[in-house]
Design an enzyme around this catalytic site. Structure first.
Site, PDB file in Angstrom:
ATOM      1  N   ASP A 196      -2.766  -1.452  10.449  1.00 17.54           N
ATOM      2  CA  ASP A 196      -2.983  -1.364   8.994  1.00 17.54           C
ATOM      3  C   ASP A 196      -3.698  -2.583   8.418  1.00 17.54           C
ATOM      4  O   ASP A 196      -4.041  -2.602   7.233  1.00 17.54           O
ATOM      5  CB  ASP A 196      -1.631  -1.242   8.255  1.00 17.54           C
ATOM      6  CG  ASP A 196      -0.978   0.111   8.464  1.00 17.54           C
ATOM      7  OD1 ASP A 196      -1.617   1.005   9.049  1.00 17.54           O
ATOM      8  OD2 ASP A 196       0.183   0.271   8.028  1.00 17.54           O
ATOM      9  N   LYS A 245       0.858  -1.208   0.000  1.00 17.06           N
ATOM     10  CA  LYS A 245       0.000   0.000   0.000  1.00 17.06           C
ATOM     11  C   LYS A 245       0.885   1.246   0.000  1.00 17.06           C
ATOM     12  O   LYS A 245       2.050   1.213   0.395  1.00 17.06           O
ATOM     13  CB  LYS A 245      -0.936   0.034   1.207  1.00 17.06           C
ATOM     14  CG  LYS A 245      -0.266   0.034   2.606  1.00 17.06           C
ATOM     15  CD  LYS A 245       0.188   1.392   3.116  1.00 17.06           C
ATOM     16  CE  LYS A 245       0.827   1.316   4.501  1.00 17.06           C
ATOM     17  NZ  LYS A 245       1.663   2.478   4.828  1.00 17.06           N
TER      18      LYS A 245
HETATM   19  O1  C5P Z   1      -0.289  -1.152  14.980  1.00 13.98           O
HETATM   20  P1  C5P Z   1       1.119  -1.430  14.605  1.00 13.98           P
HETATM   21  O2  C5P Z   1       1.681  -2.635  15.346  1.00 13.98           O
HETATM   22  O3  C5P Z   1       1.363  -1.512  13.146  1.00 13.98           O
HETATM   23  O4  C5P Z   1       1.967  -0.169  15.122  1.00 13.98           O
HETATM   24  C1  C5P Z   1       3.362  -0.208  15.263  1.00 13.98           C
HETATM   25  C2  C5P Z   1       3.799   0.959  16.133  1.00 13.98           C
HETATM   26  O5  C5P Z   1       3.586   2.185  15.449  1.00 13.98           O
HETATM   27  C3  C5P Z   1       3.015   1.089  17.426  1.00 13.98           C
HETATM   28  O6  C5P Z   1       3.603   0.357  18.460  1.00 13.98           O
HETATM   29  C4  C5P Z   1       3.087   2.586  17.709  1.00 13.98           C
HETATM   30  O7  C5P Z   1       4.312   2.911  18.322  1.00 13.98           O
HETATM   31  C5  C5P Z   1       3.105   3.197  16.313  1.00 13.98           C
HETATM   32  N1  C5P Z   1       1.780   3.645  15.865  1.00 13.98           N
HETATM   33  C6  C5P Z   1       1.208   4.790  16.400  1.00 13.98           C
HETATM   34  N2  C5P Z   1      -0.009   5.221  15.952  1.00 13.98           N
HETATM   35  C7  C5P Z   1      -0.652   4.561  14.967  1.00 13.98           C
HETATM   36  C8  C5P Z   1      -0.099   3.395  14.403  1.00 13.98           C
HETATM   37  C9  C5P Z   1       1.118   2.963  14.869  1.00 13.98           C
HETATM   38  O8  C5P Z   1       1.785   5.435  17.293  1.00 13.98           O
HETATM   39  N3  C5P Z   1      -1.825   5.026  14.533  1.00 13.98           N
END
Ligand code: C5P
Length: 287
Positions: A133, A9
């Site tokens: 995501d 993406k």
């Molecule tokens: O949700 P995901 O595991 O992909 O997110 C990875 C890291 O990115 C999270 O631990 C966080 O630190 C950061 N993040 C965030 N806000 C979001 C998505 C991700 O702070 N909306």
């Protein structure tokens, strides 16, 4: 055996709205799936087996594919085991959502192998438990995403265009890039105004007349990423020199996408380059 494409993406725009008490950030972003794809093979098996073409990728319980498989079993109560093979093409630590896409593809595939016990909405909700995501990849390929990224408004496909993806040798950790953000407490009025402004941009993408207008492409994660890796700012400048109408980092980086270029062949020393297009799917079929 089920063989499926697992697409990458890009984010045409990504605005960070506020830091949340749970440490995540509320954002508003227009996501588009592109035809830079990993390939995945799934089958029912005696025991679980997960193999990957890229030896640098751990295939243990920490991999989002294993997490998706284990979560699917837990949520549905199904006892089956699965063999999963992942042929990697999407670069890692690139802001292209490769791991999240693989997890979404796994949820969709296992559900199909097991007689579609779960609804698409359930798969999306379960995906959100293991990655912000993942629900996007269970959409039809174009979506406006809010919350952590997991609240979706599916959109009709946009007019297709050539998109060059440029991945430099350096990779970035999503968590570290978000960690560089310095957001003061955003007041609710500011956030509401931002959301209204962003929603007013969406029809312009649909009309496509203004997709060559660079002001509708922006990414609030560029600045923190360039702080971590100043060479990315230099790469952006270099890519802009090729005459694209817009060059923007995708997600938390480190890759860039370039649109609105002449019919050129892009070859940047030390970088991987991929010539791509949008990809969308029908409701009942995978990509
Ligand atoms: O949700 P995901 O595991 O992909 O997110 C990875 C890291 O990115 C999270 O631990 C966080 O630190 C950061 N993040 C965030 N806000 C979001 C998505 C991700 O702070 N909306």
């Amino acid at each position: 055996m089920l063989s499926l494409q697992s697409p990458a993406k890009i984010n045409f725009f990504l605005r960070i709205l506020r830091k949340r008490p749970d440490g995540y950030h509320d954002l508003a972003s227009l996501f588009q799936a592109i035809d830079l794809c990993d390939t995945m093979h799934f089958d029912l098996a005696e025991n679980d087996a997960f193999t990957c073409s890229d030896p640098s990728l751990p295939t243990d319980a920490t991999n989002l594919v294993s997490k998706a498989r284990d979560l699917f079993r837990k949520k549905t109560g199904i006892k089956h085991c699965f063999s999963i093979n992942l042929h990697k093409k999407i670069p890692q630590h690139a802001g292209l959502g490769g791991g999240s896409s693989n997890a979404a593809t796994t949820l969709w595939a296992l559900n199909n192998l097991c007689g579609k016990k779960a609804t698409d909405k359930q798969l999306s909700d379960w995906g959100a438990e293991i990655g912000s995501d993942i629900p996007f990849f269970l959409s039809q390929g174009t979506a406006y995403c809010t919350g952590r990224g997991e609240i979706l408004r599916g959109l009709a496909p946009l007019e297709n265009q050539t998109i060059w993806i440029v991945k430099p040798p350096i990779g970035l950790s999503t968590q570290r890039v978000y960690g560089q953000l310095d957001i003061k407490d955003s007041n609710p009025e500011y956030v509401a105004k931002q959301i209204l402004e962003l929603e007013s941009i969406l029809p312009e993408f649909a009309l496509s007349q203004r997709t060559k207008d660079e002001t509708i492409y922006f990414n609030d994660l560029e600045e923190p990423a360039f702080k971590l890796a100043p060479q990315l700012g230099a790469l952006k400048q270099k890519l802009e020199g090729y005459g694209f109408s817009s060059v923007l980092m995708s997600g938390s980086g480190s890759s860039f996408f370039c649109v609105g270029g002449k019919d050129l062949l892009l070859n940047i020393p030390d970088c991987q380059t991929f010539k791509c297009q949008h990809i969308n799917r029908d409701h009942s079929r995978w990509y």
